[in-house]
Design a protein around this motif. Structure first.
Motif, PDB file in Angstrom:
ATOM      1  N   UNK A 148       0.827  -1.208   0.000  1.00  0.00           N
ATOM      2  CA  UNK A 148       0.000   0.000   0.000  1.00  0.00           C
ATOM      3  C   UNK A 148       0.862   1.259   0.000  1.00  0.00           C
ATOM      4  N   UNK A 149       1.984   1.193   0.707  1.00  0.00           N
ATOM      5  CA  UNK A 149       2.887   2.343   0.755  1.00  0.00           C
ATOM      6  C   UNK A 149       3.551   2.580  -0.592  1.00  0.00           C
ATOM      7  N   UNK A 150       3.941   1.497  -1.282  1.00  0.00           N
ATOM      8  CA  UNK A 150       4.537   1.640  -2.607  1.00  0.00           C
ATOM      9  C   UNK A 150       3.572   2.341  -3.568  1.00  0.00           C
ATOM     10  N   UNK A 151       2.340   1.923  -3.524  1.00  0.00           N
ATOM     11  CA  UNK A 151       1.333   2.517  -4.405  1.00  0.00           C
ATOM     12  C   UNK A 151       1.072   3.973  -4.044  1.00  0.00           C
ATOM     13  N   UNK A 152       0.954   4.255  -2.763  1.00  0.00           N
ATOM     14  CA  UNK A 152       0.652   5.622  -2.336  1.00  0.00           C
ATOM     15  C   UNK A 152       1.812   6.578  -2.593  1.00  0.00           C
ATOM     16  N   UNK A 153       3.044   6.076  -2.489  1.00  0.00           N
ATOM     17  CA  UNK A 153       4.227   6.936  -2.668  1.00  0.00           C
ATOM     18  C   UNK A 153       4.692   7.008  -4.108  1.00  0.00           C
ATOM     19  N   UNK A 154       4.013   6.283  -5.001  1.00  0.00           N
ATOM     20  CA  UNK A 154       4.433   6.285  -6.403  1.00  0.00           C
ATOM     21  C   UNK A 154       5.761   5.579  -6.601  1.00  0.00           C
ATOM     22  N   UNK A 155       5.940   4.431  -5.932  1.00  0.00           N
ATOM     23  CA  UNK A 155       7.176   3.645  -6.036  1.00  0.00           C
ATOM     24  C   UNK A 155       8.410   4.478  -5.626  1.00  0.00           C
ATOM     25  N   UNK A 156       8.281   5.138  -4.509  1.00  0.00           N
ATOM     26  CA  UNK A 156       9.385   5.973  -4.008  1.00  0.00           C
ATOM     27  C   UNK A 156      10.645   5.119  -3.808  1.00  0.00           C
ATOM     28  N   UNK A 157      11.784   5.476  -4.469  1.00  0.00           N
ATOM     29  CA  UNK A 157      13.015   4.695  -4.324  1.00  0.00           C
ATOM     30  C   UNK A 157      13.504   4.585  -2.879  1.00  0.00           C
ATOM     31  N   UNK A 158      13.269   5.608  -2.085  1.00  0.00           N
ATOM     32  CA  UNK A 158      13.704   5.556  -0.686  1.00  0.00           C
ATOM     33  C   UNK A 158      12.889   4.530   0.100  1.00  0.00           C
ATOM     34  N   UNK A 159      11.613   4.414  -0.210  1.00  0.00           N
ATOM     35  CA  UNK A 159      10.773   3.410   0.439  1.00  0.00           C
ATOM     36  C   UNK A 159      11.279   2.019   0.078  1.00  0.00           C
ATOM     37  N   UNK A 160      11.611   1.817  -1.181  1.00  0.00           N
ATOM     38  CA  UNK A 160      12.111   0.510  -1.637  1.00  0.00           C
ATOM     39  C   UNK A 160      13.453   0.198  -0.974  1.00  0.00           C
ATOM     40  N   UNK A 161      14.331   1.199  -0.891  1.00  0.00           N
ATOM     41  CA  UNK A 161      15.662   0.990  -0.307  1.00  0.00           C
ATOM     42  C   UNK A 161      15.566   0.613   1.169  1.00  0.00           C
ATOM     43  N   UNK A 162      14.666   1.251   1.889  1.00  0.00           N
ATOM     44  CA  UNK A 162      14.511   0.929   3.308  1.00  0.00           C
ATOM     45  C   UNK A 162      13.973  -0.482   3.504  1.00  0.00           C
ATOM     46  N   UNK A 163      13.057  -0.887   2.653  1.00  0.00           N
ATOM     47  CA  UNK A 163      12.511  -2.235   2.780  1.00  0.00           C
ATOM     48  C   UNK A 163      13.557  -3.287   2.415  1.00  0.00           C
TER      49      UNK A 163
END
Length: 228
Positions: A148-163
């Motif tokens: 849900x966070x990926x979708x809401x953030x528009x695939x934010x690279x920082x979100x992906x990197x933290x995960x």
């Protein structure tokens, strides 16, 4: 000649005796006075010394008296084993969390369901089974929050990197949890390990939902309790 000489000699003797007696009395009086002054002076010195000594002792007692530390009850430490983290406890970031999110997360259905089942568990094996079940549910909850966070953030690279970083450290954290639980020993160690794993996945889900909250304050939890 004898009749004239004797009276003169007797009068002279009497005068001499009187003089000696008077001198002797004066000497005795002086000695008494000197002795009295001497005794009075000694007594005065002893009284002064005693007063100084008492004052010094009182001052030493006052200055040497230990002050009672503030918060004595809070500073006392006992040999009490640390309790497992409660499912309602706050994460280290809670001081910076919005109050609305804190309230929302405290009302998540997984915690309520876990409390209901854990209250029915009696043995360590039952506690272990319940904790393992909810460790899996929280892991799934975290994955749903990440999607849900990926979708809401528009695939934010920082979100992906933290995960990705969390994925990379997960195995090491699981090993630490196992080692920590083994220090307890016995069947309690297994229950403790399962509980710590559950708390680990719950904490990650909380972090992801906190990020999601900044995009969607009205998000919904993925877990839906079964209807009885």
């Amino acid at each position: 000649m004898k009749n004239l000489y004797i009276p003169r000699y007797s009068a002279f003797c009497r005068r001499s005796c009187l003089k000696r007696r008077s001198l002797y009395a004066c000497v005795c009086l002086c000695l008494c006075l000197s002795l009295c002054f001497s005794l009075f002076g000694c007594a005065k010195k002893e009284e002064t010394a005693s007063g100084v000594s008492s004052g010094a002792e009182s001052s030493a007692q006052t200055s040497g008296e230990p002050s009672e530390p503030a918060g004595e009850e809070s500073s006392q430490s006992g040999n009490v084993a640390p309790e497992s983290q409660d499912t309602e406890s706050s994460s280290p970031e809670n001081s910076e969390e919005p109050a609305a999110f804190t309230q929302k997360f405290q009302e998540n259905p997984l915690d309520a369901a876990y409390r209901a089942e854990s209250e029915q568990a009696v043995s360590n094996l039952e506690i272990k089974a319940v904790a393992e079940k909810y460790a899996g549910l929280w892991a799934a909850e975290g994955e749903a929050a990440y999607d849900a966070l990926l979708e809401a953030s528009g695939q934010d690279p920082e979100v992906i990197a933290r995960q990705e970083e969390w994925y990379a450290s997960r195995q090491e954290e699981m090993e630490k949890i196992t080692q920590q639980a083994q220090e307890i020993g016995g069947s309690l160690a297994q229950a403790e390990e399962a509980t710590l794993r559950m708390e680990y996945f719950r904490q990650r889900a909380r972090e992801l939902y906190l990020e999601l909250f900044s995009y969607e304050p009205d998000f919904t939890f993925a877990f839906v309790p079964e209807e009885e």
